[in-house]
Design a protein around this motif. Structure first.
Motif, PDB file in Angstrom:
ATOM      1  N   ALA A 278       0.828  -1.205   0.000  1.00  0.00           N
ATOM      2  CA  ALA A 278       0.000   0.000   0.000  1.00  0.00           C
ATOM      3  C   ALA A 278       0.861   1.252   0.000  1.00  0.00           C
ATOM      4  N   HIS A 279       2.179   1.087  -0.076  1.00  0.00           N
ATOM      5  CA  HIS A 279       3.088   2.227   0.035  1.00  0.00           C
ATOM      6  C   HIS A 279       4.101   2.254  -1.112  1.00  0.00           C
ATOM      7  N   ARG A 280       3.665   1.780  -2.260  1.00  0.00           N
ATOM      8  CA  ARG A 280       4.392   1.884  -3.523  1.00  0.00           C
ATOM      9  C   ARG A 280       5.739   1.166  -3.497  1.00  0.00           C
ATOM     10  N   LEU A 281       5.798   0.095  -2.735  1.00  0.00           N
ATOM     11  CA  LEU A 281       6.886  -0.862  -2.883  1.00  0.00           C
ATOM     12  C   LEU A 281       6.476  -1.883  -3.943  1.00  0.00           C
ATOM     13  N   LEU A 282       7.402  -2.742  -4.303  1.00  0.00           N
ATOM     14  CA  LEU A 282       7.162  -3.711  -5.362  1.00  0.00           C
ATOM     15  C   LEU A 282       7.009  -5.109  -4.780  1.00  0.00           C
ATOM     16  N   GLY A 283       6.095  -5.859  -5.357  1.00  0.00           N
ATOM     17  CA  GLY A 283       6.030  -7.284  -5.063  1.00  0.00           C
ATOM     18  C   GLY A 283       6.744  -8.028  -6.165  1.00  0.00           C
ATOM     19  N   THR A 284       7.559  -8.996  -5.802  1.00  0.00           N
ATOM     20  CA  THR A 284       8.326  -9.708  -6.817  1.00  0.00           C
ATOM     21  C   THR A 284       8.476 -11.165  -6.413  1.00  0.00           C
ATOM     22  N   LEU A 285       8.723 -12.008  -7.392  1.00  0.00           N
ATOM     23  CA  LEU A 285       8.991 -13.413  -7.112  1.00  0.00           C
ATOM     24  C   LEU A 285      10.454 -13.550  -6.713  1.00  0.00           C
ATOM     25  N   LEU A 286      10.704 -14.080  -5.546  1.00  0.00           N
ATOM     26  CA  LEU A 286      12.084 -14.285  -5.099  1.00  0.00           C
ATOM     27  C   LEU A 286      12.683 -15.500  -5.806  1.00  0.00           C
ATOM     28  N   VAL A 344      18.437   9.961 -12.630  1.00  0.00           N
ATOM     29  CA  VAL A 344      17.528   9.293 -13.576  1.00  0.00           C
ATOM     30  C   VAL A 344      16.149   9.178 -12.937  1.00  0.00           C
ATOM     31  N   GLY A 345      15.716  10.252 -12.288  1.00  0.00           N
ATOM     32  CA  GLY A 345      14.446  10.228 -11.581  1.00  0.00           C
ATOM     33  C   GLY A 345      14.592   9.583 -10.219  1.00  0.00           C
ATOM     34  N   LEU A 346      13.466   9.456  -9.525  1.00  0.00           N
ATOM     35  CA  LEU A 346      13.436   8.822  -8.204  1.00  0.00           C
ATOM     36  C   LEU A 346      12.654   7.522  -8.276  1.00  0.00           C
ATOM     37  N   GLY A 347      13.201   6.491  -7.647  1.00  0.00           N
ATOM     38  CA  GLY A 347      12.531   5.205  -7.574  1.00  0.00           C
ATOM     39  C   GLY A 347      11.636   5.120  -6.352  1.00  0.00           C
ATOM     40  N   ALA A 348      11.549   3.916  -5.786  1.00  0.00           N
ATOM     41  CA  ALA A 348      10.661   3.678  -4.643  1.00  0.00           C
ATOM     42  C   ALA A 348      11.121   4.476  -3.419  1.00  0.00           C
ATOM     43  N   PRO A 349      10.172   4.879  -2.562  1.00  0.00           N
ATOM     44  CA  PRO A 349       8.727   4.732  -2.721  1.00  0.00           C
ATOM     45  C   PRO A 349       8.072   5.929  -3.406  1.00  0.00           C
ATOM     46  N   HIS A 350       8.891   6.791  -4.038  1.00  0.00           N
ATOM     47  CA  HIS A 350       8.380   8.047  -4.591  1.00  0.00           C
ATOM     48  C   HIS A 350       7.904   7.907  -6.038  1.00  0.00           C
ATOM     49  N   TRP A 351       8.659   7.174  -6.863  1.00  0.00           N
ATOM     50  CA  TRP A 351       8.316   6.922  -8.259  1.00  0.00           C
ATOM     51  C   TRP A 351       8.024   8.224  -8.996  1.00  0.00           C
ATOM     52  N   LEU A 376      27.154  10.600  -0.217  1.00  0.00           N
ATOM     53  CA  LEU A 376      27.070   9.333   0.511  1.00  0.00           C
ATOM     54  C   LEU A 376      25.883   9.340   1.465  1.00  0.00           C
ATOM     55  N   GLU A 377      25.662  10.474   2.129  1.00  0.00           N
ATOM     56  CA  GLU A 377      24.541  10.563   3.065  1.00  0.00           C
ATOM     57  C   GLU A 377      23.201  10.378   2.352  1.00  0.00           C
ATOM     58  N   SER A 378      23.125  10.818   1.094  1.00  0.00           N
ATOM     59  CA  SER A 378      21.846  10.710   0.373  1.00  0.00           C
ATOM     60  C   SER A 378      21.416   9.263   0.206  1.00  0.00           C
ATOM     61  N   LEU A 379      22.363   8.331   0.152  1.00  0.00           N
ATOM     62  CA  LEU A 379      22.003   6.920   0.053  1.00  0.00           C
ATOM     63  C   LEU A 379      21.309   6.457   1.326  1.00  0.00           C
ATOM     64  N   SER A 380      21.871   6.825   2.484  1.00  0.00           N
ATOM     65  CA  SER A 380      21.236   6.454   3.754  1.00  0.00           C
ATOM     66  C   SER A 380      19.851   7.063   3.870  1.00  0.00           C
ATOM     67  N   HIS A 381      19.692   8.308   3.416  1.00  0.00           N
ATOM     68  CA  HIS A 381      18.380   8.952   3.486  1.00  0.00           C
ATOM     69  C   HIS A 381      17.351   8.206   2.645  1.00  0.00           C
ATOM     70  N   GLN A 382      17.729   7.797   1.442  1.00  0.00           N
ATOM     71  CA  GLN A 382      16.794   7.072   0.582  1.00  0.00           C
ATOM     72  C   GLN A 382      16.438   5.714   1.171  1.00  0.00           C
ATOM     73  N   ILE A 383      17.413   5.042   1.753  1.00  0.00           N
ATOM     74  CA  ILE A 383      17.146   3.738   2.359  1.00  0.00           C
ATOM     75  C   ILE A 383      16.249   3.898   3.583  1.00  0.00           C
ATOM     76  N   HIS A 384      16.396   5.016   4.310  1.00  0.00           N
ATOM     77  CA  HIS A 384      15.500   5.277   5.434  1.00  0.00           C
ATOM     78  C   HIS A 384      14.063   5.447   4.951  1.00  0.00           C
ATOM     79  N   ASP A 385      13.861   6.140   3.814  1.00  0.00           N
ATOM     80  CA  ASP A 385      12.519   6.259   3.245  1.00  0.00           C
ATOM     81  C   ASP A 385      11.926   4.876   2.976  1.00  0.00           C
ATOM     82  N   LEU A 386      12.753   3.992   2.462  1.00  0.00           N
ATOM     83  CA  LEU A 386      12.280   2.637   2.179  1.00  0.00           C
ATOM     84  C   LEU A 386      11.984   1.872   3.465  1.00  0.00           C
TER      85      LEU A 386
END
Length: 487
Positions: A278-286, A344-351, A376-386
């Motif tokens: 419900a929060h714009r993550l992806l479902g995928t087959l592992l 190249v744009g923003l991915g999850a969860p912003h799309w 480098l900090e921007s990576l941690s910030h994006q992962i926190h959003d996820l």
């Protein structure tokens, strides 16, 4: 048979590699070759599919020679950059167009049209995926619409992702894709086992051009004898992020990993439960192995290692990626610099495919170390959003396992632990994508009886514990959200 080796082909975004593994998980040799990136227009990213094949084959031959010949290879595993699309001629075996890479945004308008037509809720429900240029189906349609040589190929046309292309070339005509890669095309329903005719019709992709969907482990075929000097079985295939999840031994529901490569990709094992975000993550087959299926919830960040490459190649702020750790440590903080790395744009969860990068807070006192640290900090910030999105979807992380090239940087891993306020584990061998493919190949060839047995190949880990003060963490995240709000 137990003293024979497993050969893995790992066709990534910036390079392709071949690796040799022993049954105990020890990686004994690696060959690597860079891949050329083509940017014909802003937002377009392409590869030369023939170059992917030539370089992959050259690396594989080096490993076979080092192993002592093809008879020393028990099995081949293939893992690949997902969503990248190749079109080729079934008769000649030659690529018809440059491969359209997963990062490519050329189909943004087509995706917007699908959203406006109201198709996204159905697509997310059936495929687990949002409507975005990231995925393969609109790329395939673009080739049919805009590349006459593809459109006119007719019954000679073969479409597939990179593992399909490599399997075809290795075997001389085997047209297969594994279920994990198929689940990233938007042409296979998550609960299905084959291409969905309604989805193929929606995107206008001819079913006859697509490969057969097979399991992630099994007896798929053998290499042509003249390719590697003898017939070697191909018995494992998986998309790179699913392979890394397996290589990190994330085999229980709730286990989560982050691969820090060209992009950053976080997957959490959901077991047999088909994910519905419900929060714009992806479902995928592992993975799919026989009657057994496992699913994952996924968050995809498009720019991670490629941001470091940009700092090096476009801005000239560093000479090599390893310089970033020393530069980040050389300053007390980011000096007020914040970066939104939407190259190249923003991915999850912003799309937000149209988002553009931002560097803010520049003053006369700003130095290159501040900009590098902010990157480098921007990576941690994006992962926190996820992390927030995963928790909201009922899959909170207890522990995060990291791998990939960027995870070799201790500063990055510690910063992630600090911002997430969670322990982060890094394996001693961070090449878990290839390791996962080796585990699948070992299972498919009979070296192992189960994935759980194959997980003994995984390497021990170092733990990074959070150590940041709560006020510093809160200030960092407030600044990040303020920059994010500008998009």
């Amino acid at each position: 048979m137990t003293d024979r080796l497993i050969l893995v082909l790992d066709a990534g975004t910036t390079s392709t590699r071949a690796m040799l593994y022993r049954r105990d998980g020890r990686r004994i040799a690696t060959a690597q070759a860079d891949l050329t990136q083509y940017y014909p227009r802003p937002g377009w990213v392409e590869h030369d599919a023939e170059e992917i094949w030539r370089q992959s084959l050259a690396c594989a031959r080096r490993m076979v020679e080092q192993a002592g010949g093809p008879d020393r290879i028990a099995a081949i595993g293939i893992t690949n950059q997902r969503e990248t699309v190749v079109a080729w001629d079934r008769r000649s075996g030659e690529a018809l167009h440059r491969a359209i890479v997963w990062q490519d945004r050329r189909t943004a308008a087509e995706c917007e049209a699908l959203r406006e037509a109201g198709h996204e809720p159905m697509l997310q429900r059936r495929t687990g995926l949002v409507v975005d240029p990231y995925f393969s189906a609109t790329k395939m349609r673009w080739l049919l619409d805009h590349a006459p040589v593809v459109r006119d190929a007719g019954e000679r046309l073969a479409l597939g992702t990179v593992e399909s292309w490599l399997a075809w070339k290795l075997t001389g005509g085997l047209h297969v894709t594994d279920a994990s890669n198929a689940s990233r095309t938007q042409l296979m329903a998550l609960d299905g086992g084959d291409w969905d005719p309604d989805l193929c019709a929606l995107f206008g992709v001819p079913r006859a051009a697509l490969p057969e969907i097979v399991d992630n482990a099994g007896a798929f075929g053998e290499t042509q004898p003249d390719i590697l000097g003898g017939a070697v079985p191909i018995s494992g295939m998986a998309g790179d992020q699913q392979a890394a999840t397996i290589g990190q031994a994330c085999l229980r529901p709730g286990d989560a990993k982050a691969t820090l490569g060209t992009g950053a990709f976080i997957l959490a094992n959901m077991g047999e439960t088909m994910p519905a975000s419900a929060h714009r993550l992806l479902g995928t087959l592992l993975y799919r192995i026989g009657d057994r299926r496992a699913y994952a919830l996924e968050g995809s960040i498009f720019v991670a290692g490629s941001l470091i490459q940009w700092l090096r190649d476009q801005l000239g702020l560093i000479e090599k990626a390893e310089d970033t750790e020393a530069l980040a440590r050389s300053v007390a903080d980011n000096g007020g610099i914040l970066m939104l790395p939407a190259l190249v744009g923003l991915g999850a969860p912003h799309w937000k495919p149209q988002a553009r990068g931002i560097i803010t807070g520049l003053t006369q006192g700003t130095g290159r170390a501040h900009i590098v640290r902010a990157a480098l900090e921007s990576l941690s910030h994006q992962i926190h959003d996820l992390a927030d999105a995963f928790a909201a979807d009922g899959a909170p992380w207890r522990l995060l396992r990291v791998d990939g090239g960027m995870s070799a940087n201790d500063w990055i891993v510690q910063d992630m632990a600090d911002i997430l306020n969670l322990p982060v584990d890094r394996p001693s061998d961070v090449e878990t994508t290839a390791l996962g493919a080796a585990m699948l190949a070992g299972l498919g060839s009979g070296l192992f009886s189960s994935l759980e047995e194959a997980s003994a190949m995984a390497s021990p880990a170092t733990r990074f514990a959070p150590a940041m003060h709560v006020k510093e963490r809160a200030a960092r995240l407030r600044g990040w959200r303020a920059v994010l709000a500008t998009q």
